[in-house]
Design an enzyme around this catalytic site. Structure first.
Site, short mmCIF file in Angstrom:
data_model
loop_
_atom_site.label_atom_id
_atom_site.label_comp_id
_atom_site.label_asym_id
_atom_site.label_seq_id
_atom_site.Cartn_x
_atom_site.Cartn_y
_atom_site.Cartn_z
N CYS A 90 0.79 -1.49 0.01
CA CYS A 90 0.01 0.39 0.44
C CYS A 90 1.33 1.40 -0.18
CB CYS A 90 -1.30 -0.48 1.17
SG CYS A 90 -1.75 1.43 1.19
N MET A 91 1.13 1.56 -1.06
CA MET A 91 1.85 3.02 -1.11
C MET A 91 0.94 3.80 -2.17
SD MET A 91 6.07 1.95 -1.43
CE MET A 91 6.37 4.14 -1.57
#
Length: 160
Positions: A90-91
Protein backbone atom coordinates in the site's frame (compact mmCIF):
# COMPACT_ATOMS: atom_id res chain seq x y z
CA UNK A 1 6.98 -3.54 -30.57
CA UNK A 2 4.57 -1.47 -28.47
CA UNK A 3 5.69 1.49 -26.37
CA UNK A 4 5.27 -0.36 -23.04
CA UNK A 5 7.63 -3.13 -24.12
CA UNK A 6 10.16 -0.62 -25.51
CA UNK A 7 10.12 1.24 -22.21
CA UNK A 8 10.56 -1.99 -20.23
CA UNK A 9 13.54 -3.02 -22.39
CA UNK A 10 15.16 0.37 -21.69
CA UNK A 11 14.49 0.01 -17.96
CA UNK A 12 16.05 -3.45 -17.91
CA UNK A 13 19.15 -2.21 -19.75
CA UNK A 14 19.40 0.73 -17.34
CA UNK A 15 19.26 -1.56 -14.30
CA UNK A 16 21.92 -3.88 -15.75
CA UNK A 17 24.24 -0.93 -16.39
CA UNK A 18 24.14 0.36 -12.81
CA UNK A 19 24.71 -0.76 -9.25
CA UNK A 20 21.75 0.27 -7.11
CA UNK A 21 22.15 0.00 -3.35
CA UNK A 22 19.47 -2.21 -1.83
CA UNK A 23 18.15 -3.47 -5.18
CA UNK A 24 19.91 -6.76 -5.88
CA UNK A 25 17.89 -7.97 -8.85
CA UNK A 26 15.29 -6.56 -11.23
CA UNK A 27 14.42 -8.56 -14.32
CA UNK A 28 11.61 -10.11 -16.33
CA UNK A 29 10.67 -13.59 -15.15
CA UNK A 30 11.03 -14.96 -18.68
CA UNK A 31 12.44 -13.67 -21.95
CA UNK A 32 9.03 -13.88 -23.62
CA UNK A 33 6.90 -11.98 -21.08
CA UNK A 34 8.07 -8.44 -20.39
CA UNK A 35 4.98 -7.80 -18.23
CA UNK A 36 5.97 -10.07 -15.32
CA UNK A 37 9.10 -9.17 -13.33
CA UNK A 38 10.92 -10.23 -10.18
CA UNK A 39 13.02 -8.06 -7.92
CA UNK A 40 15.12 -8.83 -4.87
CA UNK A 41 15.56 -6.07 -2.31
CA UNK A 42 17.66 -5.82 0.85
CA UNK A 43 16.45 -4.44 4.14
CA UNK A 44 17.78 -0.96 4.96
CA UNK A 45 20.67 -0.76 7.41
CA UNK A 46 19.96 0.29 10.97
CA UNK A 47 16.38 -1.00 10.76
CA UNK A 48 14.92 -4.27 12.04
CA UNK A 49 14.85 -5.36 8.37
CA UNK A 50 18.65 -5.17 8.08
CA UNK A 51 20.19 -8.33 6.68
CA UNK A 52 16.96 -9.57 5.12
CA UNK A 53 16.29 -10.12 1.43
CA UNK A 54 12.80 -10.14 -0.07
CA UNK A 55 11.54 -11.24 -3.46
CA UNK A 56 9.02 -8.88 -5.08
CA UNK A 57 6.55 -10.08 -7.71
CA UNK A 58 5.86 -7.26 -10.19
CA UNK A 59 3.03 -7.26 -12.72
CA UNK A 60 3.19 -4.58 -15.38
CA UNK A 61 -0.05 -3.64 -17.10
CA UNK A 62 -0.59 -2.90 -20.80
CA UNK A 63 -0.92 0.84 -20.16
CA UNK A 64 2.53 1.11 -18.54
CA UNK A 65 4.08 3.62 -17.89
CA UNK A 66 0.81 5.56 -17.74
CA UNK A 67 -0.65 2.99 -15.33
CA UNK A 68 1.36 1.74 -12.33
CA UNK A 69 2.63 -1.80 -11.87
CA UNK A 70 1.19 -4.08 -9.19
CA UNK A 71 3.84 -5.09 -6.67
CA UNK A 72 3.60 -7.89 -4.12
CA UNK A 73 6.08 -9.23 -1.59
CA UNK A 74 6.58 -12.90 -2.39
CA UNK A 75 8.65 -13.31 0.78
CA UNK A 76 6.73 -12.88 4.05
CA UNK A 77 7.29 -9.54 5.80
CA UNK A 78 5.78 -7.67 8.77
CA UNK A 79 5.03 -4.04 7.95
CA UNK A 80 1.91 -1.92 8.52
CA UNK A 81 1.65 -1.04 4.80
CA UNK A 82 2.24 -4.55 3.44
CA UNK A 83 -0.36 -7.31 3.61
CA UNK A 84 0.75 -10.37 5.57
CA UNK A 85 -1.68 -12.59 3.66
CA UNK A 86 -0.92 -11.70 0.04
CA UNK A 87 2.09 -9.34 0.12
CA UNK A 88 0.23 -6.39 -1.41
CA UNK A 89 2.03 -3.07 -0.98
CA UNK A 90 0.00 0.00 0.00
CA UNK A 91 1.81 3.08 -1.34
CA UNK A 92 0.40 6.18 -2.97
CA UNK A 93 2.93 6.01 -5.79
CA UNK A 94 1.64 2.57 -6.77
CA UNK A 95 -1.91 3.88 -6.85
CA UNK A 96 -3.09 7.48 -7.20
CA UNK A 97 0.30 9.26 -7.24
CA UNK A 98 1.91 7.18 -9.97
CA UNK A 99 3.58 9.15 -12.75
CA UNK A 100 5.14 7.96 -16.02
CA UNK A 101 8.36 9.53 -14.69
CA UNK A 102 8.55 6.61 -12.24
CA UNK A 103 10.16 3.35 -13.35
CA UNK A 104 10.14 -0.17 -11.95
CA UNK A 105 13.55 0.59 -10.45
CA UNK A 106 12.36 3.78 -8.74
CA UNK A 107 9.24 1.98 -7.48
CA UNK A 108 11.47 -0.71 -5.92
CA UNK A 109 13.63 1.96 -4.30
CA UNK A 110 10.50 3.62 -2.90
CA UNK A 111 9.46 0.26 -1.43
CA UNK A 112 12.89 -0.07 0.22
CA UNK A 113 12.37 3.41 1.66
CA UNK A 114 8.90 2.39 2.88
CA UNK A 115 10.56 -0.21 5.11
CA UNK A 116 12.09 2.68 7.07
CA UNK A 117 9.11 5.04 6.82
CA UNK A 118 5.79 3.36 7.55
CA UNK A 119 2.33 4.96 7.64
CA UNK A 120 0.39 3.33 10.48
CA UNK A 121 -2.70 5.43 9.66
CA UNK A 122 -3.37 3.49 6.43
CA UNK A 123 -2.50 -0.12 7.26
CA UNK A 124 -2.86 -3.35 5.35
CA UNK A 125 -1.39 -5.17 8.35
CA UNK A 126 -3.59 -3.99 11.22
CA UNK A 127 -1.67 -5.96 13.86
CA UNK A 128 1.66 -4.31 12.96
CA UNK A 129 -0.01 -0.89 12.85
CA UNK A 130 -1.61 -1.45 16.26
CA UNK A 131 1.79 -2.06 17.87
CA UNK A 132 3.05 1.21 16.42
CA UNK A 133 -0.10 3.19 17.26
CA UNK A 134 0.05 2.07 20.89
CA UNK A 135 3.69 3.13 21.07
CA UNK A 136 5.11 -0.37 21.49
CA UNK A 137 8.00 0.11 19.07
CA UNK A 138 10.10 -2.46 20.98
CA UNK A 139 7.52 -5.20 20.34
CA UNK A 140 7.15 -4.09 16.70
CA UNK A 141 10.92 -4.16 16.11
CA UNK A 142 11.19 -7.57 17.80
CA UNK A 143 8.41 -8.97 15.63
CA UNK A 144 10.03 -7.56 12.48
CA UNK A 145 13.47 -8.94 13.41
CA UNK A 146 11.97 -12.36 14.19
CA UNK A 147 10.03 -12.62 10.91
CA UNK A 148 13.01 -11.26 8.97
CA UNK A 149 15.13 -14.03 10.47
CA UNK A 150 12.49 -16.70 9.78
CA UNK A 151 11.56 -15.72 6.23
CA UNK A 152 14.12 -13.35 4.71
CA UNK A 153 17.53 -14.56 5.91
CA UNK A 154 17.66 -17.78 3.93
CA UNK A 155 19.31 -18.18 0.57
CA UNK A 156 17.13 -16.79 -2.17
CA UNK A 157 16.71 -19.27 -4.97
CA UNK A 158 18.61 -18.43 -8.11
CA UNK A 159 16.46 -15.96 -10.01
CA UNK A 160 19.17 -14.86 -12.43
Amino acid sequence: MNSSIKRLHKEYASFQAGDISGLLLLKPVTDVDMFHWKAVIEGPTETPYEGGQWVLDIHVHEGYPISPPSVYFQTKIVHPNISWTNGEVCMDILKTHWSPAWSLQSACLAIISLLSNYDASSPLNVDAAKLLRTGDKTAYNSLVRCTTYLYAKGKIEDLS
